[in-house]
Write an enzyme that holds these catalytic residues in place. Structure first.
Site, short mmCIF file in Angstrom:
data_model
loop_
_atom_site.label_atom_id
_atom_site.label_comp_id
_atom_site.label_asym_id
_atom_site.label_seq_id
_atom_site.Cartn_x
_atom_site.Cartn_y
_atom_site.Cartn_z
N ASP A 44 0.83 -1.20 0.00
CA ASP A 44 0.00 0.00 0.00
C ASP A 44 0.87 1.25 0.00
OD1 ASP A 44 -2.12 -1.63 0.06
OD2 ASP A 44 -2.77 -1.15 2.11
N ASP A 46 3.91 1.69 -1.21
CA ASP A 46 4.49 1.95 -2.52
C ASP A 46 3.44 2.46 -3.50
OD1 ASP A 46 6.95 1.30 -1.67
OD2 ASP A 46 6.96 -0.77 -2.45
N LEU A 94 -31.18 27.22 4.23
CA LEU A 94 -32.14 28.13 3.61
C LEU A 94 -33.43 28.16 4.41
CD1 LEU A 94 -31.78 27.00 -0.11
CD2 LEU A 94 -31.03 29.17 0.85
N GLU A 127 -34.00 27.91 -9.28
CA GLU A 127 -33.35 26.66 -9.69
C GLU A 127 -33.88 25.53 -8.80
OE1 GLU A 127 -29.08 26.72 -8.11
OE2 GLU A 127 -29.89 28.69 -7.59
N LYS A 129 -34.33 22.64 -6.14
CA LYS A 129 -33.65 22.31 -4.89
C LYS A 129 -33.41 20.81 -4.92
CE LYS A 129 -33.90 23.09 0.05
NZ LYS A 129 -33.64 21.77 0.57
N ASP A 131 -32.48 17.17 -3.85
CA ASP A 131 -32.59 16.46 -2.57
C ASP A 131 -31.39 15.55 -2.40
OD1 ASP A 131 -33.64 15.73 -0.21
OD2 ASP A 131 -35.26 14.49 -1.02
N ARG A 150 -21.13 19.33 4.69
CA ARG A 150 -21.65 20.52 5.39
C ARG A 150 -21.44 20.42 6.90
NH1 ARG A 150 -26.27 22.20 7.78
NH2 ARG A 150 -26.66 24.41 7.57
N GLU A 187 -24.51 20.14 -4.66
CA GLU A 187 -25.21 19.01 -4.08
C GLU A 187 -24.76 17.69 -4.70
OE1 GLU A 187 -27.18 20.33 -1.88
OE2 GLU A 187 -28.64 18.82 -1.26
N TYR A 239 -23.85 25.01 -7.39
CA TYR A 239 -24.80 26.12 -7.36
C TYR A 239 -24.40 27.27 -6.44
CZ TYR A 239 -26.36 23.40 -3.29
OH TYR A 239 -26.39 22.70 -2.12
N LYS A 327 -40.81 25.13 -1.08
CA LYS A 327 -40.92 23.66 -0.99
C LYS A 327 -42.19 23.15 -1.69
CE LYS A 327 -38.28 21.63 1.38
NZ LYS A 327 -37.89 21.56 2.76
N CYS A 432 -47.03 13.62 35.88
CA CYS A 432 -45.87 13.23 35.05
C CYS A 432 -45.70 11.71 35.11
CB CYS A 432 -44.62 13.94 35.56
SG CYS A 432 -43.12 13.29 34.81
N CYS A 435 -42.24 10.85 37.09
CA CYS A 435 -41.94 11.08 38.51
C CYS A 435 -43.18 11.28 39.37
CB CYS A 435 -40.99 12.27 38.68
SG CYS A 435 -41.75 13.86 38.34
N CYS A 456 -44.00 18.94 33.47
CA CYS A 456 -43.81 18.30 34.77
C CYS A 456 -43.20 19.33 35.71
CB CYS A 456 -42.86 17.12 34.58
SG CYS A 456 -42.05 16.62 36.10
N CYS A 462 -37.21 15.00 38.77
CA CYS A 462 -37.84 14.14 37.76
C CYS A 462 -36.75 13.39 36.98
CB CYS A 462 -38.68 14.97 36.80
SG CYS A 462 -39.34 13.98 35.45
S1 IVH Z 1 -28.18 27.41 -1.97
C1 IVH Z 1 -26.60 30.10 1.35
N1 IVH Z 1 -29.19 26.03 -3.95
O1 IVH Z 1 -30.65 22.89 0.39
C2 IVH Z 1 -27.40 29.22 0.47
N2 IVH Z 1 -29.06 24.97 -1.83
O2 IVH Z 1 -32.16 23.77 2.70
C3 IVH Z 1 -26.74 27.94 0.18
N3 IVH Z 1 -29.82 22.66 -1.80
O3 IVH Z 1 -27.89 23.13 2.54
C4 IVH Z 1 -27.62 26.92 -0.40
N4 IVH Z 1 -30.32 22.53 -3.94
O4 IVH Z 1 -27.84 21.33 0.69
C5 IVH Z 1 -28.88 26.04 -2.65
N5 IVH Z 1 -29.98 24.90 -5.80
C6 IVH Z 1 -29.68 24.91 -4.51
C7 IVH Z 1 -29.88 23.78 -3.70
C8 IVH Z 1 -29.55 23.86 -2.34
C9 IVH Z 1 -30.27 21.88 -2.78
C10 IVH Z 1 -29.68 22.24 -0.39
C11 IVH Z 1 -28.36 22.55 0.25
C12 IVH Z 1 -28.69 23.42 1.44
C13 IVH Z 1 -30.13 23.05 1.67
C14 IVH Z 1 -30.86 24.15 2.42
#
Ligand code: IVH
Length: 717
Positions: A44, A46, A94, A127, A129, A131, A150, A187, A239, A327, A432, A435, A456, A462
């Site tokens: 490993d 080397d 956010l 844009e 978001k 997941d 993060r 992301e 992003y 959302k 409670c 307790c 409580c 407690c």
């Molecule tokens: S901007 C200061 N843009 O959403 C702003 N976040 O709920 C920085 N995420 O922690 C985030 N798509 O993990 C931004 N197009 C997008 C995103 C995005 C997904 C996530 C990111 C962030 C979380 C906040």
């Protein structure tokens, strides 16, 4: 290996190119022996020499990086654990908008703060978001140095080796004009197709299948063996950014276009709008297209396009005021409410929890739902309004639940037709369950309203409250003691070994004199006991904010703890100041609430905690055992670092919040009242008694222009 290598500094471009070619071949050959044949031909160590050499040459000659270079794709490393790494600039979260109206409010608020008229154009980007999970990539001289998750926003995990296996993450930036330091944030995610394939493979191998693409992506990025990460097809959309030694553009859109030029994937659905209604239409378009996308998204993110305006809007707590996540509505399903359990939290709150017949919603099996409080179970909302059209919840009911992202599911509706005629309303306990003390709903002195939470009254007697406090103390964001988790709290408390926070730190001392040793307890042994004592000792030096957060005081979250630590800087000073609080007009109260982000609710809670002599005793005993570490002063080179500043009068070039935030970012402490301890008073027009007092006390005073001269014009610092 044996051969002597020319130092990288002495290589010319031609020699470098030739050696990179040889290295690519050699490393590919040894990868195949190791991964395909399970029969490595070199050690490993080397192998690492080869990879490091390859990387060193690439760092000196970034233009010569080959497409088939080992640094570009596979680079399998097995780690014991991930190192922690601090972000140069925090990774923020956010704020959410749940409907169109929230989005309109967001834009109005931004215009108001910017003091722009309502009909002024505020250009916003939109844009998807994604997941997934966010990752920060740091490039120096155009070459990838680190990839950090993060984490808590300030400190994450160094997953660089794994990030190198992701094809969308370039090891070397392409294109022109690359600043010395570039931090790209975005992301990491997995497509539906890749997720399905992976699960097929798991099924064939008789292994447990994964729950959803997001968790799988997160798990894949956090593999200690980067070969495993490489075998999972992860993707990355760029992003956002962190530290940049130079800014290539002055708009959000321009920055993202630049990222694409540097070799990143950026989301093709990103667009910019000059007014709100078309932006909201775009949201609904994306919402309809959502099912046909190759990956999961949970909303649309809007950002102010002009970076100068972003800087002026700044942040509140963990959220930028220039961005918001709109959302999508949550997913819903019907199931049976099997039981309502009452849990007692660390502040004594009795919280009902729904135990549900397991059901899959949005790919995740749901078995519990939050019920918040007694009124919620009865069908009454916060302000006395009806929820679920006033329907109460009874054990055995058929209920509709909704789940959004990682949020705990909620109960939306009850099917009354399904309800048995003999069913009875749920009887909420007034005693409670832990307790036996009275559990009461207090009356808020200010509003005259009955508190929605039944608490409580047992306090430190407690066991449930004490245990929950201890669990909080040892939890990840507080003391984070290795090997000391919820299980240990339960068992040590029940055995009478640990009854309060300070007891944890006297455990070793007491154990030395005790007949019944920790090592003799079931499941322990000499080694684990020694390890546990060491792990506890490791945390005697503790960040002041972790200690404060660890106390588990109501309303004192991580951010508040950090804000207090930054300002007071010493545990005894905090203890004295908190005990000196005596209502809203006391000096100590005013000083506390002068901290940006700390209001009367937090102050009231701190006052209550430090009024209880039992709490103060435990805190003092804890301080005997600990060495709290004060936070570093944010900007030691700032002329106001460590100074106490008072803003007074009406400020015309910045809001009061902006002023506070600026001063605190520069390492100053902002106070609400002028005293002998004040170093500087910033007075706007109309300043009255505070300015007068400053002059009397001989405290330095400046006007707003003077302030900007002192600290610089950049409101974002
Ligand atoms: S901007 C200061 N843009 O959403 C702003 N976040 O709920 C920085 N995420 O922690 C985030 N798509 O993990 C931004 N197009 C997008 C995103 C995005 C997904 C996530 C990111 C962030 C979380 C906040």
């Amino acid at each position: 290996m044996g051969e002597t290598l020319v130092s990288v500094d002495e290589l010319d471009a031609a020699a470098a190119e030739a050696e990179l070619r040889q290295l690519a071949e050699k490393i590919a050959f040894h990868d195949a022996r190791y991964y395909n044949d399970d029969a490595p031909e070199i050690s490993d160590a080397d192998y690492d020499v080869l990879r490091r050499r390859n990387l060193a040459i690439e760092q000196k000659f970034p233009k010569l990086v080959r497409d088939d270079s080992p640094s570009q794709h596979v680079g399998y490393v097995v780690l014991d654990k991930f190192e922690k790494a601090a972000h140069a600039l925090p990774m923020l979260s956010l704020d959410n908008a749940f409907n169109d109206e929230d989005v309109r409010d967001f834009a109005k608020r931004a215009l108001r703060i910017l003091k722009l008229a309502g009909d002024k154009v505020l250009s916003l980007t939109a844009e998807p978001k994604i997941d997934g999970l966010s990752l920060s990539l740091r490039y120096e001289g155009g070459v990838l140095q680190t990839a950090v998750t993060r984490g808590d926003g300030s400190v994450g995990e160094n997953v660089t080796e794994n990030a190198r296996t992701i094809a969308d993450i370039p090891n070397v930036l392409s294109g022109e004009n690359i600043p010395d330091v570039v931090e790209i944030r975005g992301e990491v995610f997995m497509t539906h197709e890749a997720f399905a394939k992976l699960n097929e493979r798991m099924k064939e191998e008789g292994k447990a299948e994964y729950v959803n693409p997001r968790n799988t992506a997160a798990g894949s990025l956090r593999q200690l063996d980067s070969a495993v990460t490489a075998s999972r097809p992860l993707k990355f959309f760029a992003y956002a950014w962190g530290e940049m030694s130079a800014m290539p553009s002055d708009t959000q859109m321009g920055m993202v276009a630049q990222m694409a030029d540097w070799g990143f994937q950026v989301n093709p659905l990103m667009a910019v709008f000059d007014s709100i209604e078309p932006l909201i239409e775009h949201f609904h378009r994306i919402e309809t297209e959502r099912v046909s996308l190759a990956y999961d998204i949970d909303g649309v993110v809007y950002k102010v396009n002009d970076l100068a305006l972003q800087a002026r809007l700044g942040f509140v707590s963990r959220f930028p005021r220039w961005a918001i996540a709109h959302k999508f509505p949550a997913e819903k399903a019907w199931t049976i409410l099997r039981n309502i359990e009452i849990q007692v939290g660390r502040t004594g709150a009795l919280t009902p929890v729904a135990r549900l017949e397991p059901i899959t919603v949005g790919g995740v099996v749901v078995t519990t739902a939050t019920l918040h409080n007694q009124d919620y179970v009865a069908g009454i909302g916060k302000d006395g309004e009806e929820i679920r059209s006033g329907k109460d919840l009874r054990i055995g009911d058929r209920v509709q639940i909704q789940r959004a992202g990682d949020v705990i599911p909620q109960i939306l509706d009850v099917d009354l037709e399904y309800r048995d005629a003999s069913s009875k309303p749920f009887e909420y306990p007034e005693i409670c369950p832990a307790c036996g003390s009275h559990a009461v709903r207090e009356i808020n002195e200010k509003t005259g309203k009955t508190d929605s939470v039944r608490r409580c009254s047992g306090g430190l007697i407690c066991p449930a409250q004490v245990k929950e406090r201890l669990k909080h103390l040892v939890s990840r964001n507080a003391f984070d003691i290795e090997g000391f988790g919820e299980k240990q709290v339960e068992s040590f408390y029940d055995a009478g070994l640990v009854a309060n926070a300070a007891d944890i730190f006297t455990l070793r001392k007491r154990d030395a004199h005790s007949l019944k040793k920790l090592k003799d307890r079931e499941g322990m042994g000499a080694l684990s006991a020694a390890k546990l004592f060491d792990a506890i000792d490791d945390k005697r030096k503790i960040d002041l904010h972790r200690l404060l957060f660890g106390l588990g005081i109501r309303h004192v979250g991580q951010q508040t703890a950090k804000d207090m630590a930054r300002v007071y800087r010493d545990a005894t000073v905090i203890s004295d100041a908190m005990q000196a609080m005596d209502g809203q007009h006391s000096e100590a109260w005013l000083e506390l609430t002068a901290i940006d982000g700390i209001g009367d609710t937090v102050a009231a809670s701190l006052q209550e905690f430090f009024r209880e002599s039992g709490n103060v005793k435990v805190f003092e005993a804890l301080l005997e055992e600990l060495e709290p570490i004060a936070p570093e002063i944010a900007q030691t080179d700032s002329p106001v670092a460590g100074k106490t500043i008072v803003f007074t009068g009406s400020l015309e070039q910045m809001t009061r919040d902006e002023a506070k935030a600026m001063a605190e970012r520069a390492g100053a402490r902002v106070s609400g009242s002028v005293s002998i301890k004040t170093d500087l008073v910033v007075a706007g027009p109309g300043a009255g008694s505070k300015l007068k007092k400053a002059v009397e006390l001989g405290v330095d005073t400046v006007d707003e222009d003077g302030w900007f001269e002192l600290i610089g014009r950049d409101k974002n610092l």
